[in-house]
Design a protein around this motif. Structure first.
Motif, mmCIF file in Angstrom:
data_model
loop_
_atom_site.group_PDB
_atom_site.id
_atom_site.type_symbol
_atom_site.label_atom_id
_atom_site.label_comp_id
_atom_site.label_asym_id
_atom_site.label_seq_id
_atom_site.Cartn_x
_atom_site.Cartn_y
_atom_site.Cartn_z
ATOM 1 N N GLY A 961 0.860 -1.256 0.364
ATOM 2 C CA GLY A 961 -0.121 -0.200 0.275
ATOM 3 C C GLY A 961 0.906 1.135 -0.297
ATOM 4 N N LEU A 962 1.317 0.809 0.925
ATOM 5 C CA LEU A 962 3.560 2.395 1.118
ATOM 6 C C LEU A 962 3.838 2.660 -0.413
ATOM 7 C CD1 LEU A 962 3.945 2.228 4.136
ATOM 8 C CD2 LEU A 962 2.934 3.463 3.283
ATOM 9 N N GLU A 963 4.047 1.040 -0.799
ATOM 10 C CA GLU A 963 4.625 1.205 -2.426
ATOM 11 C C GLU A 963 4.168 2.122 -3.421
ATOM 12 O OE1 GLU A 963 6.664 -1.597 -5.250
ATOM 13 O OE2 GLU A 963 6.353 -2.826 -3.536
ATOM 14 N N ILE A 964 2.441 1.405 -3.266
ATOM 15 C CA ILE A 964 1.702 1.999 -4.539
ATOM 16 C C ILE A 964 1.428 3.527 -3.539
ATOM 17 C CG2 ILE A 964 -0.182 1.696 -5.534
ATOM 18 C CD1 ILE A 964 0.381 -0.852 -4.981
ATOM 19 N N GLY A 965 0.672 3.884 -2.615
ATOM 20 C CA GLY A 965 0.449 4.950 -2.781
ATOM 21 C C GLY A 965 1.406 6.156 -2.141
ATOM 22 N N GLY A 966 2.391 5.455 -1.750
ATOM 23 C CA GLY A 966 3.307 6.790 -0.669
ATOM 24 C C GLY A 966 4.044 7.309 -1.660
ATOM 25 N N PRO A 967 5.250 7.588 -0.502
ATOM 26 C CA PRO A 967 6.436 8.852 -1.770
ATOM 27 C C PRO A 967 7.336 7.904 -2.985
ATOM 28 C CG PRO A 967 6.871 8.285 0.861
ATOM 29 C CD PRO A 967 6.081 7.978 0.562
ATOM 30 N N LYS A 968 7.098 6.619 -2.327
ATOM 31 C CA LYS A 968 7.942 6.080 -3.805
ATOM 32 C C LYS A 968 6.830 5.768 -4.793
ATOM 33 C CE LYS A 968 10.358 2.766 -0.696
ATOM 34 N NZ LYS A 968 10.136 3.938 0.467
ATOM 35 N N GLY A 969 5.630 6.134 -5.167
ATOM 36 C CA GLY A 969 4.413 6.177 -5.626
ATOM 37 C C GLY A 969 4.754 7.126 -6.309
ATOM 38 N N PHE A 970 5.082 7.782 -5.996
ATOM 39 C CA PHE A 970 4.819 9.787 -6.595
ATOM 40 C C PHE A 970 7.032 9.639 -7.328
ATOM 41 C CE2 PHE A 970 1.451 10.021 -4.900
ATOM 42 C CZ PHE A 970 1.035 11.081 -5.205
ATOM 43 N N GLY A 971 7.730 8.663 -7.362
ATOM 44 C CA GLY A 971 9.590 8.939 -7.566
ATOM 45 C C GLY A 971 10.175 10.079 -6.401
ATOM 46 N N PHE A 972 9.663 9.104 -5.238
ATOM 47 C CA PHE A 972 10.458 9.952 -4.509
ATOM 48 C C PHE A 972 10.341 8.923 -3.264
ATOM 49 C CE2 PHE A 972 7.595 13.373 -4.808
ATOM 50 C CZ PHE A 972 8.508 15.165 -5.053
ATOM 51 N N HIS A 973 12.342 8.325 -3.645
ATOM 52 C CA HIS A 973 11.975 7.025 -3.106
ATOM 53 C C HIS A 973 13.008 6.968 -1.722
ATOM 54 C CE1 HIS A 973 10.823 4.399 -6.722
ATOM 55 N NE2 HIS A 973 11.554 5.510 -7.471
ATOM 56 N N ASP A 974 13.344 8.765 -2.034
ATOM 57 C CA ASP A 974 14.039 8.992 -0.635
ATOM 58 C C ASP A 974 13.545 9.294 0.353
ATOM 59 O OD1 ASP A 974 14.066 10.437 -1.994
ATOM 60 O OD2 ASP A 974 15.484 12.048 -1.710
ATOM 61 N N LEU A 975 12.327 9.132 0.458
ATOM 62 C CA LEU A 975 11.135 9.811 1.959
ATOM 63 C C LEU A 975 10.800 8.513 2.320
ATOM 64 C CD1 LEU A 975 10.667 13.069 0.734
ATOM 65 C CD2 LEU A 975 12.202 12.839 1.920
ATOM 66 N N GLU A 976 10.556 8.548 3.366
ATOM 67 C CA GLU A 976 10.007 6.997 3.878
ATOM 68 C C GLU A 976 8.385 7.836 4.809
ATOM 69 O OE1 GLU A 976 10.273 3.753 4.007
ATOM 70 O OE2 GLU A 976 12.264 4.172 3.081
ATOM 71 N N TYR A 977 8.356 7.251 4.488
ATOM 72 C CA TYR A 977 6.174 7.518 5.241
ATOM 73 C C TYR A 977 6.314 7.673 6.846
ATOM 74 C CZ TYR A 977 1.692 7.369 6.883
ATOM 75 O OH TYR A 977 -0.257 8.169 6.964
ATOM 76 N N LYS A 978 5.450 8.519 7.255
ATOM 77 C CA LYS A 978 5.671 8.892 8.569
ATOM 78 C C LYS A 978 4.104 9.539 8.739
ATOM 79 C CE LYS A 978 7.545 11.031 12.554
ATOM 80 N NZ LYS A 978 8.217 12.544 13.375
ATOM 81 N N PRO A 979 3.104 8.793 9.792
ATOM 82 C CA PRO A 979 1.900 8.896 9.803
ATOM 83 C C PRO A 979 2.278 10.002 10.247
ATOM 84 C CG PRO A 979 2.867 6.869 11.101
ATOM 85 C CD PRO A 979 3.861 7.560 10.334
ATOM 86 N N LEU A 980 0.404 10.910 10.085
ATOM 87 C CA LEU A 980 0.036 12.335 10.405
ATOM 88 C C LEU A 980 -0.077 12.542 11.826
ATOM 89 C CD1 LEU A 980 -0.236 15.227 9.956
ATOM 90 C CD2 LEU A 980 -2.212 14.567 8.732
ATOM 91 N N GLY A 981 -1.254 10.943 12.073
ATOM 92 C CA GLY A 981 -1.642 10.978 13.164
ATOM 93 C C GLY A 981 -2.176 9.321 13.100
ATOM 94 N N LYS A 982 -3.581 9.252 13.473
ATOM 95 C CA LYS A 982 -4.252 7.319 14.062
ATOM 96 C C LYS A 982 -5.869 8.040 13.002
ATOM 97 C CE LYS A 982 -6.894 4.469 16.754
ATOM 98 N NZ LYS A 982 -6.115 4.213 17.846
ATOM 99 N N PHE A 983 -5.432 7.337 12.042
ATOM 100 C CA PHE A 983 -7.319 6.842 11.079
ATOM 101 C C PHE A 983 -8.274 6.873 11.896
ATOM 102 C CE2 PHE A 983 -9.939 5.249 8.331
ATOM 103 C CZ PHE A 983 -10.436 5.711 7.565
ATOM 104 N N SER A 984 -8.959 8.358 11.106
ATOM 105 C CA SER A 984 -10.442 7.850 11.848
ATOM 106 C C SER A 984 -10.934 6.879 11.117
ATOM 107 C CB SER A 984 -10.302 8.849 12.394
ATOM 108 O OG SER A 984 -12.367 8.426 13.622
ATOM 109 N N LYS A 985 -11.913 6.137 10.921
ATOM 110 C CA LYS A 985 -12.478 5.573 10.029
ATOM 111 C C LYS A 985 -14.013 6.982 10.186
ATOM 112 C CE LYS A 985 -15.687 2.285 8.327
ATOM 113 N NZ LYS A 985 -16.776 1.147 8.965
ATOM 114 N N PRO A 986 -13.883 7.004 8.816
ATOM 115 C CA PRO A 986 -15.305 7.788 8.912
ATOM 116 C C PRO A 986 -16.833 6.972 9.223
ATOM 117 C CG PRO A 986 -13.980 8.071 6.345
ATOM 118 C CD PRO A 986 -13.717 6.561 7.573
ATOM 119 N N ALA A 987 -17.555 7.657 9.794
ATOM 120 C CA ALA A 987 -19.007 7.754 10.275
ATOM 121 C C ALA A 987 -20.111 7.756 9.492
ATOM 122 C CB ALA A 987 -19.648 8.105 11.564
ATOM 123 N N SER A 988 -20.739 6.539 9.396
ATOM 124 C CA SER A 988 -21.503 6.408 7.869
ATOM 125 C C SER A 988 -23.338 7.091 8.077
ATOM 126 C CB SER A 988 -22.207 5.096 8.204
ATOM 127 O OG SER A 988 -23.638 4.588 7.468
#
Length: 997
Positions: A961-988
């Motif tokens: 998931g990070l390979e496809i949607g993270g920085p490497k998916g945009f060509g930034f192979h020298d950057l690592e993903y660091k989460p901004l916070g904790k994902f909160s599932k949207p309320a239906s």
């Protein structure tokens, strides 16, 4: 005849109540007199010519040293044209027939679709769709069919419509085929007595906004000709042989003869003149911060923010005229029905009312202090303030009704001004307020929310001063090839063309400078960029060829009827009409209570969308687009029209899918620049129908490819079609927007191509199938190559996914999330809390643990390049803290590839920190209205707020998931993903509001 030595400028502002004038010598602008040799204010007359004549004659009489040959130019600002539209006056507005050169596109979107109904009924008389139009690369959608145009002109003629607007897809870049010009020639040959307006002469890229502007312009043409002819007559009677100019919306000037053809360019010149005049008058004041300019005229109060650089704050990307959306650059000005001539009375409950009705230019006949019998704000002001020397005070002294109501009157006026100032502020902090205009005497000396209230000398004629100091401009907006020239060479060539336009319009060549310059590489189109350049210069006193060409061959007409309208209807109606009939481009009226108490219609696990739901979802989709995905506005209009025609829009939860259900997926693929100019046709639905005919199956539901941007609404359009009639799913394959369709959650979970076959259609007869491909990336690359040859915009139908896999792969409840975000923005707007709209959005996406405000500031730099069809670039935002010097201000840098990739903070000491990075969402909001900004909307000087939102665990829980949607998916192979916070599932929304649960 004005000569090279002529140094004086006359500025005149013709308002609904007063006509103001000033004679100005700019060579003395730095002296205590500010170069103001004479000034005068008088009542606007039934015939505007008489009022202009009276004002200029009076100013000449004030100084015997002023001679007509000393005058280099007369510049006039007027509210006459916009008043006719705002007042929805059928006697001054003509019905318009529209001929769209569009081929198979735009058929589902009527003219005036987002207009106030009353104004639409007055103006929008006929719509024709004929063969024609261009693609973004200059190729033809279709050849212009001359015989088809002739038939439509005959149909328009049969309806008795004499004003015709011609609007061609991508006509502003049409310099070869000249389809609009050719169609106009056909119209004139068939119907010579008709007025014809080509949209490319009126506005730039943005099809519906340009069409709206062309219709407004065509409707007002006859009235404009008569009005401007009267202006010319007044100047000629005074033996002034100099050019007559009319001020434009952006504070520059246009020759009178050109203004008679393009009156819409002058619609908002009154408020602009006022703000430019205020800037001129405040140059020597010790105020080094933004100021609120409050221009109180005879009929309205116009309020706008004057920035520290001396220029008005501009409205967002689009502006509204009486509720009609256009794409002109306007100052961000709002109006209320309060002026010196506003009538004061009591309603049925005994409460005092002030305006919006006004005695207008007849104040000297109808106001009590002048012997009339109509109580006005001026009468109450004279009674309550002994320093105000207007009229005869004895006529109001001793009137018990006025005296007893005086405290209530003062409180009412103070509250009205405080409310409109507060509405225009984006922060609760106090701000200096500058009072200008002839009606400024009715304002109190202090206002809550104002750090101080200033009324500079000559403030009563600020509008006329703004007109006198206006400059000449030239604008080029075109699509240019960079195949054989460098970007620098192209920009220089276009700049030179803009300079030549400014010079042709009357600018002194050596004073012309480039004021604005922007370049937008066009996605999926090789070596093409949209270039916008604006050149500005001083008027050339020595020019003898910029004279006022005759507007009419007839003698000056009778303006009695028009003037009666000016008197009986007020600029203050602008506020009432905007609120009651035309809020937010014809959308519903929202209040704090209406939003807080609104409940979506949900029953039996199905959400049935209303217009309110669509508004909320549309706003939220663009915010979730993280700068990409294209604006949802056009698709919102289409859906709203469907709802009004009785179509049911259904949304279901992905949890309610059966395992063996087939779930369709589709949307638009291509350049956002195309979607702003080329209206949608049947391409998206056509691709779906072709795909399922090929599969010989029928889907049970449809899921958006992405929730971000315009594609977030496509599932609703596809599902509600007669061809499919299936519900849309509350979820999508991205949880945001991504540049390419292989950046989806199904690709995260399946390495092989899972949504094959795929079908794309350009809506103009070309359809392509991809029946086999090893991976979604292989399919993407092939289809992108085809896309560039299909108009750079197609409808795409992805192969169906089972209900079982949909439940495993989908990012759930993202339509609910968009709805909640949009609701938060709407609530902030109607409660005037835009300054905290970002915090409101954050609460809806999970609070401080899941999102945060990353930065607040203004855009100070934008760079754009094109790689493999995608718009790459970088936007730089600078903090706006007044406590810091330019050298110590922090910056935020956001690289983008269609969508924003990460947000990097650059501290004043040079250290850097990445605050958020994909797949987390980085989105930029317009700080003035809370609207999302697409990367194509980034402009120098825009105040913005940047927020970060933690991405779905569908992207962050696996390495793939990070390979496809993270920085490497945009060509930034020298950057690592660091989460901004904790994902909160949207309320239906379905879970929360289902009344059958």
């Amino acid at each position: 005849m004005a000569t090279a030595s002529s140094a004086l400028r006359i500025g005149v502002d013709v308002g609904g109540t007063n006509t103001d004038g000033v004679i100005l010598d700019l060579a003395q602008a730095s002296t205590p007199s500010r170069g103001i040799l004479a000034h005068h204010k008088s009542s606007t007359t039934k015939n505007p010519s008489d009022g202009i004549n009276n004002v200029i004659e009076t100013m000449f009489s004030q100084s015997s040293a002023i001679h007509p040959t000393d005058v280099a130019s007369v510049t006039i600002g007027t509210t006459h044209f916009i008043n006719a539209v705002v007042e929805m006056d059928q006697s001054r507005l003509a019905k318009v027939g529209v001929i769209r050169l569009c081929g198979p596109f735009s058929k589902d979107i009527p003219i005036g679709i987002d207009w106030p109904p009353r104004l639409r009924d007055i103006m929008c008389g006929h719509r024709s769709l004929v063969s024609g139009g261009l693609e973004i690369d200059g190729g033809l959608i279709a050849e212009l069919d001359v015989e088809e145009v002739k038939r439509e002109v005959e149909a328009i003629k049969a309806k008795g419509i004499k004003s015709i607007a011609i609007v061609g897809v991508f006509s502003p870049i049409d310099v070869i085929h000249r389809q609009e010009e050719t169609a106009a020639e056909v119209v004139r040959s068939v119907y010579p007595e008709a007025d014809v307006v080509c949209s490319k002469d009126v506005a730039n890229i943005g099809f519906f906004e340009r069409e709206n502007a062309a219709i407004l312009n065509a409707s007002i043409l006859d009235f404009a000709r008569r009005t401007i002819h009267s202006f010319q007559t007044a100047v000629q009677k005074l033996n002034l042989h100099c050019p007559v100019f009319i001020t434009q919306n952006d504070g520059t000037i246009i020759p009178a003869s050109a203004a008679a053809r393009l009156p819409i360019r002058t619609f908002s010149s009154g408020p602009t003149n006022s703000m430019r005049g205020a800037a001129f008058l405040m140059q020597n004041q010790d105020i080094k911060e933004a100021m609120m300019v409050v221009d109180i005229g005879g009929t309205t109060t116009d309020v706008g923010l004057l920035q520290k650089n001396g220029f008005p704050r501009q409205a967002a990307a689009y502006s509204e005229i009486a509720g009609v959306r256009t794409n002109f650059s306007y100052p961000d000005v709002r109006s209320i029905g309060l002026g010196g001539g506003s009538t004061v009375s009591k309603d049925k409950t005994g409460r005092l009312t002030v305006g919006p009705e006004s005695v207008g230019y007849q104040i000297r006949q109808k106001a009590l202090v002048f012997g009339g019998n109509t109580p006005t704000t001026t009468d109450y002001t004279v009674l309550g303030d002994a320093s105000v020397d207007i009229g005869d005070r004895s006529k109001v002294d001793g009137q018990d009704a006025l005296t007893s109501s005086l405290p209530e009157f003062k409180a009412k006026v103070k509250a009205m001004l405080e409310q409109i100032v507060d509405t225009m502020k984006t922060s609760p902090n106090p701000i200096p307020v500058v009072l200008v205009g002839g009606g400024a005497v009715i304002a109190p000396d202090s206002l809550n929310g104002a750090s101080r209230v200033v009324k500079p000398n000559w403030s009563g004629v600020a509008n006329a001063i703004g007109a006198a100091t206006a400059r000449v401009s030239g604008v080029i907006d075109s699509v240019e090839s960079t195949e054989s020239r460098s970007k620098t060479e192209v920009m220089e060539a276009v700049s030179q063309r803009a300079i030549e336009v400014a010079v042709t319009s009357g600018a002194l060549r050596e004073t012309v400078t480039i004021a604005e310059m922007e370049s937008f590489p066009l996605q999926y189109i090789a070596d093409k960029s949209r270039i916008i350049v604006k050149a500005v210069g001083d008027f050339d006193y020595s020019r003898t060829d910029i004279q006022s060409a005759p507007i009419m061959d007839v003698a000056n007409g009778d303006f009695a009827d028009d003037a009666d309208h000016v008197a009986s209807k007020t600029d203050g109606n602008h506020g009432d009409i905007s609120r009651e009939e035309a809020p937010s481009s014809g959308s519903l009226v929202h209040t704090k209570d209406s939003i807080s108490t609104y409940r979506p219609r949900v029953g039996k696990r199905t959400w049935l969308l209303s217009e309110t739901d669509l508004e909320f979802i549309s706003t939220g989709c663009y915010i979730l687009g993280t700068g990409g995905g294209g604006s949802p506005y056009q698709h919102f209009l289409r859906l709203r029209q469907m709802v009004r025609q009785g179509v049911t829009l259904r949304v279901i939860s992905p949890d309610d899918l059966k395992d063996d259900d087939l779930v369709a997926c589709g949307g638009a693929k291509g350049s956002p620049q195309v979607s702003t100019e080329k209206p949608v046709g049947d391409e998206i639905l056509e691709s779906q129908c072709e795909l399922y005919a090929f599969l010989n199956k029928s889907p049970n539901a449809v899921v958006p490819l992405e929730i971000g941007g315009g594609n977030g609404l496509q599932g609703l359009i596809i599902g509600a079609s007669n061809a499919l009639d299936i519900p849309a799913i509350d979820g999508d394959w991205m949880g945001r927007a991504y540049p390419v369709s292989w950046q989806t959650t199904p690709v995260v979970y399946e390495k092989r191509a899972t949504m094959i076959p795929t079908c794309i259609s350009d809506g103009n007869g070309r359809i392509i199938f991809m029946t086999k491909a090893p991976t979604e990336l292989d399919a993407e690359r092939a289809l992108r190559a085809a896309l560039s040859q299909m108009g750079s915009h197609v409808g795409c139908a992805k192969g169906p996914v089972s209900g079982a896999n949909t439940k495993k792969w989908v990012v759930k409840n993202t339509m609910s999330l968009a709805w909640r975000i949009g609701r938060a923005v709407a609530l902030s707007r109607c409660t005037n809390t835009i300054d905290t709209v970002a915090e409101s959005i954050i609460e809806e996406v999970g609070g401080a643990e899941s999102a945060s405000v990353l930065f607040k500031g203004k855009i100070v730099g934008v760079e754009r390049v094109l790689k493999m069809g995608h718009a790459y670039g970088e936007v730089t935002i600078e903090s706006t803290s007044d406590e810091k010097t330019d050298a110590s201000k922090e910056k935020l840098v956001i690289p983008f590839k269609n969508e924003n990739i990460y947000a990097k903070k650059v501290y004043s000491d040079g250290n850097e920190e990445i605050l958020a990075i994909v797949p987390d969402l980085v989105t930029v909001l317009d700080a003035q209205n809370g609207e999302a900004l697409g990367t194509q909307d980034y402009r120098y000087g825009l105040p913005v707020v940047v927020i970060g939102i933690t991405a779905s665990e569908k992207w962050t829980s696996t390495a793939r998931g990070l390979e496809i949607g993270g920085p490497k998916g945009f060509g930034f192979h020298d950057l690592e993903y660091k989460p901004l916070g904790k994902f909160s599932k949207p309320a239906s929304v379905i879970d929360e509001y289902d009344r059958d649960a």
